[in-house]
Design a protein around this motif. Structure first.
Motif, short mmCIF file in Angstrom:
data_model
loop_
_atom_site.label_atom_id
_atom_site.label_comp_id
_atom_site.label_asym_id
_atom_site.label_seq_id
_atom_site.Cartn_x
_atom_site.Cartn_y
_atom_site.Cartn_z
N ILE A 1 10.41 3.91 -4.83
CA ILE A 1 9.89 5.18 -4.30
C ILE A 1 11.03 6.18 -4.08
O ILE A 1 10.86 7.38 -4.29
CB ILE A 1 9.09 4.91 -3.01
CG1 ILE A 1 7.75 4.26 -3.42
CG2 ILE A 1 8.85 6.19 -2.22
CD1 ILE A 1 6.99 3.65 -2.29
N TYR B 1 4.43 3.66 3.32
CA TYR B 1 4.19 2.52 2.44
C TYR B 1 4.70 1.26 3.10
O TYR B 1 5.52 1.30 4.01
CB TYR B 1 4.89 2.71 1.08
CG TYR B 1 6.37 2.94 1.18
CD1 TYR B 1 6.88 4.24 1.35
CD2 TYR B 1 7.28 1.89 1.10
CE1 TYR B 1 8.24 4.47 1.46
CE2 TYR B 1 8.64 2.11 1.20
CZ TYR B 1 9.12 3.40 1.39
OH TYR B 1 10.46 3.62 1.50
N LYS C 1 10.83 0.15 -1.88
CA LYS C 1 11.58 1.29 -1.32
C LYS C 1 12.50 1.88 -2.39
O LYS C 1 12.56 3.10 -2.58
CB LYS C 1 12.40 0.79 -0.12
CG LYS C 1 13.14 1.85 0.65
CD LYS C 1 13.66 1.28 1.98
CE LYS C 1 14.24 2.35 2.89
NZ LYS C 1 15.57 2.82 2.49
N VAL D 1 4.22 10.18 -1.68
CA VAL D 1 4.08 8.97 -0.87
C VAL D 1 4.74 9.24 0.48
O VAL D 1 5.95 9.50 0.55
CB VAL D 1 4.76 7.76 -1.54
CG1 VAL D 1 4.69 6.53 -0.63
CG2 VAL D 1 4.13 7.46 -2.88
N TYR E 1 0.85 -1.20 0.00
CA TYR E 1 0.00 0.00 0.00
C TYR E 1 0.87 1.24 0.00
O TYR E 1 2.05 1.19 0.38
CB TYR E 1 -0.96 0.01 1.20
CG TYR E 1 -0.31 0.31 2.53
CD1 TYR E 1 0.08 -0.72 3.39
CD2 TYR E 1 -0.08 1.64 2.92
CE1 TYR E 1 0.69 -0.44 4.59
CE2 TYR E 1 0.53 1.92 4.14
CZ TYR E 1 0.92 0.88 4.97
OH TYR E 1 1.54 1.15 6.15
N LEU E 2 0.30 2.31 -0.47
CA LEU E 2 0.97 3.61 -0.49
C LEU E 2 0.01 4.64 0.10
O LEU E 2 -1.17 4.65 -0.25
CB LEU E 2 1.31 4.05 -1.92
CG LEU E 2 2.04 3.06 -2.83
CD1 LEU E 2 2.14 3.64 -4.25
CD2 LEU E 2 3.44 2.79 -2.29
N SER F 1 8.27 9.41 -6.09
CA SER F 1 7.31 9.27 -4.99
C SER F 1 6.03 10.05 -5.29
O SER F 1 5.18 10.23 -4.42
CB SER F 1 7.94 9.73 -3.67
OG SER F 1 8.43 11.04 -3.80
#
Lengths: 407, 407
Positions: free
Chosen positions: A302, A289, A299, A286, A278-279, A309
């Protein structure tokens, strides 16, 4: 697989996908395992009059060794000849065909930070080539090709799984013994019509909700244009960037996305599978997460760069769509994104705002456009998805009910 | 084929063939069909400490389409990125591994003049890279890899022909389950000893005669040095340029070759087979030639450039040699040249004259060295070949009797 069907498919990629023009330079990227099919595409490209066809074969096993054994310094040194080659492609207005046949485990075990360092270095040095394709200056097309490694993931424990995967690919791509080119064109026209209809509402915001927990508000960029199906190159050549495709997609307003979104399909990112993630977004970014599997890869994505992000795409696909109804999980975004609403982290497509391909970066930023050296789709659609659109006149229109378009 | 043997062979290529040094750049050329074996070589190169390994996969079917469909102008335009890439290899003192698995029919039907125009354009633009390898500045190695297409030519109508071909390749290359590296080194040492012995006679001329009609006088270059087996790079790294190898070879005096020579094995030149041919030399130059098969290709070779109608190598191999005794016609010069005395048209190796790699072009020309952008071996040895050497003291020494070395 029947060779006539493969030939039809190769023709579709050349004639509708990239729509190769006489005397054009054609660049093909192909996984090494599928070289026999790639040869068909090469010959078809020459038959429609390509000036020169260059194939870059990619061997993901060797790539894995590069990542494992090379130092970060060596990996991230993008040499002059690579830049010179990319310039040659842009200067000669090449069209690009990317054949994809993911080996979902090819890069497993490789440090995501090393992958990311390489992508970043390459992205920075070759951003002019990314601009060239992402802005559709030249035609480009991505299409899938069956291989044993991919088939083992999609249809495990089935001996004839390569044939099964071919059948699925060809069905999704409207390929048959008959005139696949006209059948594809009809399909592509219908997506263009659908995008036109959505644009007529002039939405400023989309709100997504489902029982998985997704509750997300996505403002659209100023002068948003929903696109889908075919596109046009800078020279006005119509082409189909994705085979297959079912989606219509628009541009999120970079800093106006709020709420939470839950993934509904695994995401294959740089050879690793990210699952059940999920974000949470605040003002477009973001801010939180997690993932049950592949957290390190999520990671890395993002944190890839400043823009990764933020969102660069929002796409609408009915749960009851042809590819979705095949009920096959392809572990390949090119296919899976057509079975589900999706979002992309990273670079937005400038054509998703009015006259966007002719705007400067500053003008695009004012419209709400996100910039990044990556663009990765992930799927969040579901059979109970509700999507409500809010127009600039503040009218609320139900776009999706129970997972499907109702307009 | 037993994977342990293939791994032994990959190690032999990396450790003895190219003798990859820690932190060295490694360039591998490989036919696409043998990518699984090539991956073993890549990993072995990394294991001995290669900095970076780049594989250029060659697809001869796509190459054929390039030749058939591209205009001569397009074919002969050698782009900047290609030159830039070659510079990168030389500037970084790369070592080169060339895996070969000829598809003898891959380029059949292609206009030899088109092939020649391309080779010529590339040869001219990249002559600095040819100099780099031909003068052994960096280490290089050519080795064979079995494929179905090649096996079909060597062992037609035999179902397990790929295994048979692998067996022949591994036997010729001294590969076994045991220590293949030391076995190869011993073999290579024995060839070096043989070359040393020949050099001790200080020959100025070799005279070849057999019942097929060959009657040829080949003067050797001034300060000729017979070489064979391993060589040393500019940095003093010992390497084995050919796996397998049995030959000792010297440098003909460019303008002092007279008489006629008849081929005894087919020659695979640019994808075409040339069979049953002869060449007549006057003052070093081919002045008359014919072939029962492949005349156009032979013509293209001889007319390739100024130097390709003169000799660049003369090599001595006993008819009773290990590879010859296998009695396999490989249709691949790398192997067949080790079963028979041979000559090469085109560029000479500067190391075949004393301190030659340190001489200028002018100085080399004075020694009798030939220059060309090609170098193609052809076989003329036979079981009744007689070779007489004449020393600078005008002594005549019988080197070969009935096809075999007797010194």
């Amino acid at each position: 697989m029947d060779n006539r069907l493969l030939l039809e498919y190769a023709k579709l990629i050349v004639k509708c996908g990239a729509n190769v023009r006489p005397n054009q330079l054609v660049i093909i990227k192909s996984p090494i395992e599928v070289y026999e099919f790639t040869r068909l595409v090469v010959e078809e490209a020459y038959k429609v009059g390509a000036k020169k066809v260059i194939v870059d074969y990619i061997d993901s096993v060797n790539d894995r060794h590069d990542y494992l054994y090379e130092s970060v310094d060596t990996l991230t040194e993008i040499e002059d000849y690579t830049v010179s080659r990319a310039k040659y492609e842009v200067d000669n207005q090449a069209c690009h065909i990317s054949l994809t046949s993911p080996n979902p485990l090819a890069l497993a075990g490789v440090d995501p930070l090393k992958l990311q360092a390489y992508s970043k270095a390459k992205g920075e040095k070759l951003s002019f080539l990314t601009d060239y394709t992402m802005n559709s200056i030249g035609q480009w097309c991505v299409a899938g090709v069956a291989s044993k490694a991919w088939a083992n993931k999609v249809f495990p424990n089935q001996e004839n799984n390569v044939d099964l995967l071919w059948e699925a690919i060809l069905k999704a791509s409207h390929v048959s013994e008959f005139d696949s080119v006209s059948s594809w064109m009809k399909h592509s026209d219908s997506i263009l019509e659908h995008a036109k209809l959505l644009n007529s509402f002039n939405f400023k915001k989309l709100s997504f909700k489902n029982s998985k927990g997704t509750d997300l508000e996505v403002y659209l960029a100023l002068e948003n244009i929903f696109a889908g199906g075919d596109e046009y190159s800078a020279e006005g050549v119509r082409f189909s960037p994705n085979i297959p495709t079912e989606e219509v997609f628009g541009m999120p307003y970079k800093t106006k996305v709020n709420g939470i979104v839950y993934s509904t399909k695994p995401l294959n990112y740089q050879g690793s599978i990210i699952e059940d993630f999920y974000l949470r977004f605040k003002d477009g970014k973001v801010v939180e997460y997690n993932a049950k599997k592949g957290f390190a890869s999520l990671k890395a994505l993002i944190e890839f760069d400043d823009g990764s992000s933020y969102l660069g795409e929002v796409a609408l696909i009915s749960h009851n769509s042809p590819i979705s109804n095949m009920n096959v999980l392809f572990y390949n975004t090119l296919f899976d994104e057509n079975a589900s609403c999706h979002l992309a982290l990273g670079q937005a497509y400038s054509m998703n705002t009015k006259a966007g391909t002719k705007l400067s970066k500053e003008e695009l930023i004012k419209r709400g456009c996100n910039f990044s050296n990556t663009h990765i789709d992930f799927m969040f659609g579901s059979k109970d998805m509700s999507v409500i659109g809010t127009t600039y006149k503040d009218e609320e229109i139900v776009i999706f009910k129970d997972g499907n378009f109702i307009i």
